[in-house]
Design an enzyme around this catalytic site. Structure first.
Site, PDB file in Angstrom:
ATOM      1  N   TYR A   1     -14.241  -4.701  10.541  1.00 53.60           N
ATOM      2  CA  TYR A   1     -12.946  -4.012  10.553  1.00 53.60           C
ATOM      3  C   TYR A   1     -12.216  -4.302  11.863  1.00 53.60           C
ATOM      4  O   TYR A   1     -11.028  -4.659  11.864  1.00 53.60           O
ATOM      5  CB  TYR A   1     -13.130  -2.504  10.375  1.00 53.60           C
ATOM      6  CG  TYR A   1     -11.833  -1.741  10.406  1.00 53.60           C
ATOM      7  CD1 TYR A   1     -10.907  -1.861   9.376  1.00 53.60           C
ATOM      8  CD2 TYR A   1     -11.513  -0.905  11.474  1.00 53.60           C
ATOM      9  CE1 TYR A   1      -9.695  -1.175   9.405  1.00 53.60           C
ATOM     10  CE2 TYR A   1     -10.316  -0.208  11.516  1.00 53.60           C
ATOM     11  CZ  TYR A   1      -9.406  -0.341  10.477  1.00 53.60           C
ATOM     12  OH  TYR A   1      -8.213   0.341  10.518  1.00 53.60           O
TER      13      TYR A   1
ATOM     14  N   GLY B   1      -1.047   7.629   1.517  1.00 59.03           N
ATOM     15  CA  GLY B   1      -1.201   7.604   2.961  1.00 59.03           C
ATOM     16  C   GLY B   1       0.046   7.213   3.713  1.00 59.03           C
ATOM     17  O   GLY B   1       1.166   7.623   3.395  1.00 59.03           O
ATOM     18  N   ILE B   2      -0.142   6.405   4.733  1.00 60.69           N
ATOM     19  CA  ILE B   2       0.953   6.001   5.612  1.00 60.69           C
ATOM     20  C   ILE B   2       1.982   5.165   4.860  1.00 60.69           C
ATOM     21  O   ILE B   2       3.190   5.293   5.091  1.00 60.69           O
ATOM     22  CB  ILE B   2       0.386   5.249   6.828  1.00 60.69           C
ATOM     23  CG1 ILE B   2      -0.336   6.255   7.742  1.00 60.69           C
ATOM     24  CG2 ILE B   2       1.488   4.518   7.594  1.00 60.69           C
ATOM     25  CD1 ILE B   2      -1.192   5.630   8.800  1.00 60.69           C
ATOM     26  N   GLY B   3       1.525   4.321   3.940  1.00 57.52           N
ATOM     27  CA  GLY B   3       2.464   3.527   3.150  1.00 57.52           C
ATOM     28  C   GLY B   3       3.379   4.392   2.321  1.00 57.52           C
ATOM     29  O   GLY B   3       4.587   4.143   2.236  1.00 57.52           O
TER      30      GLY B   3
ATOM     31  N   SER C   1      -4.749  -1.589  14.639  1.00 61.17           N
ATOM     32  CA  SER C   1      -5.521  -0.375  14.859  1.00 61.17           C
ATOM     33  C   SER C   1      -6.060  -0.386  16.281  1.00 61.17           C
ATOM     34  O   SER C   1      -6.220  -1.452  16.894  1.00 61.17           O
ATOM     35  CB  SER C   1      -6.694  -0.324  13.865  1.00 61.17           C
ATOM     36  OG  SER C   1      -7.672   0.607  14.259  1.00 61.17           O
TER      37      SER C   1
ATOM     38  N   GLY D   1       0.812  -1.211   0.000  1.00 61.01           N
ATOM     39  CA  GLY D   1       0.000   0.000   0.000  1.00 61.01           C
ATOM     40  C   GLY D   1       0.844   1.259   0.000  1.00 61.01           C
ATOM     41  O   GLY D   1       0.518   2.247   0.657  1.00 61.01           O
ATOM     42  N   ALA D   2       1.930   1.242  -0.774  1.00 65.43           N
ATOM     43  CA  ALA D   2       2.934   2.303  -0.692  1.00 65.43           C
ATOM     44  C   ALA D   2       2.643   3.513  -1.558  1.00 65.43           C
ATOM     45  O   ALA D   2       3.433   4.458  -1.561  1.00 65.43           O
ATOM     46  CB  ALA D   2       4.311   1.728  -1.067  1.00 65.43           C
ATOM     47  N   ASN D   3       1.533   3.508  -2.280  1.00 62.30           N
ATOM     48  CA  ASN D   3       1.288   4.636  -3.190  1.00 62.30           C
ATOM     49  C   ASN D   3       0.524   5.790  -2.540  1.00 62.30           C
ATOM     50  O   ASN D   3       0.381   6.854  -3.132  1.00 62.30           O
ATOM     51  CB  ASN D   3       0.551   4.180  -4.445  1.00 62.30           C
ATOM     52  CG  ASN D   3      -0.796   3.553  -4.150  1.00 62.30           C
ATOM     53  OD1 ASN D   3      -0.888   2.335  -4.081  1.00 62.30           O
ATOM     54  ND2 ASN D   3      -1.837   4.346  -3.957  1.00 62.30           N
TER      55      ASN D   3
END
Length: 304
Positions: free
Chosen positions: A176, A27-29, A151, A23-25
């Site tokens: 979630y 937010g936090i990633g 989380s 998920g690096a594209n």
């Protein structure tokens, strides 16, 4: 060594090290990948969209022209994609740290390519499968680590073994929370197994507190519009939300089984420190049962 008040400024040089960040594209990633690349690491960016990954890579290189970045096609909602990504990473000269960051939050009930309820399927089963497939590769790395993102929502989570795919009932928040509790149960059981096998790999977890990222895309629009002007009072930016992830991935002296989160306002915001989950996240029998279920559902068996 206890770690506290950790920010991106505390990340040491990472020259020669290789990280996979899912998920690096955005937010936090993205912020995690950006800081690690700026510190000299080779960062493999595990993303679903080639276009968005390319845009993220270009943006990082505007700030760090020499950044060593590579795109790894990865959809955590598709076991075939996970296996293909693991095979690509297997061709790398090394892998030192796996940062399991990608996840989804509170969508309408959907299923993954393999028929799993999407939040449990992406957030836990996808992470479980990818980690298991890369564990042998990691074991050959230098000071290797697995980072798993949970989380604060784990606090209200419960693993519904009798309706694992939410076919009988579905709550966006409930599922979630279940997936985020599963992340911690996974980490603590992995830590126990790695220690028992005398593996060089350590397992750690983190949570970002309350961060202003794309995860909120499924929140009601009115809620977002009302609170956005006040967000800085009770939410980390994406860059600040990455501090616990960076501590888990790159802080010196981290011990296996550590859990990192923000240090202020009840773990909502602030620099990273070591924190404690709810006791149910460490229940051994629940973790073992979840492990067996996860191996059966994904077809991935760990080498430890």
């Amino acid at each position: 060594m206890a770690i506290s008040n950790f920010t991106d400024q505390d990340v040491p040089a990472q020259n020669g090290r290789v990280f996979l960040v899912t998920g690096a594209n955005s937010g936090i990633g993205y912020e995690t990948a950006r800081i690690l690349a700026g510190k000299g690491a080779r960062v493999l960016m595990g993303c679903r969209s080639k276009t968005r990954a390319a845009a993220a890579i270009a943006k990082i290189r505007e700030e760090f022209p020499q950044a060593d970045l590579a795109y790894i096609p990865l959809d955590l909602g598709d076991l075939e994609s996970i296996r293909e990504a693991a095979a690509l990473v297997g061709q790398e000269r090394r892998l030192d740290v796996l940062v399991n960051n990608a996840g989804i939050m509170m969508p309408p009930r959907e299923v993954t390519m393999d028929g799993f309820e999407s939040q449990f399927g992406v957030n836990h089963l996808g992470t479980f499968a990818l980690t298991g497939l890369l564990l042998d590769k990691l074991a050959k790395g230098k000071e290797p680590r697995v980072v798993i993102t949970s989380s604060m929502a784990h606090r209200s989570g419960r693993i519904d073994f009798d309706d694992i795919n939410a076919e009988e009932s579905y709550s966006r928040m409930g599922r979630y929370a279940m997936s985020k509790l599963a992340n911690l149960l996974h980490m603590y059981e992995l830590d126990r197994r790695l220690r028992a096998a005398d593996s060089p790999v350590i397992a750690v977890a983190c949570h970002p507190g309350v961060a202003d990222t794309e995860l909120t895309r499924n929140f009601p629009g009115l809620l977002v519009s009302l609170f956005r002007p006040l967000s800085s009072l009770f939410m980390n930016s994406a860059a600040e939300g990455a501090w616990p992830t960076l501590a888990a991935a790159a802080a010196p002296g981290v011990e296996s089984g550590s859990y990192f989160g923000p240090s202020r306002n009840g773990e909502w915001v602030g620099p990273a420190r070591e924190v404690q989950p709810r006791p149910k996240a460490k229940r051994i029998e629940t973790a073992k049962r979840l492990w067996d279920v996860s191996e059966e559902m994904t077809g991935v068996t760990y080498p430890v």
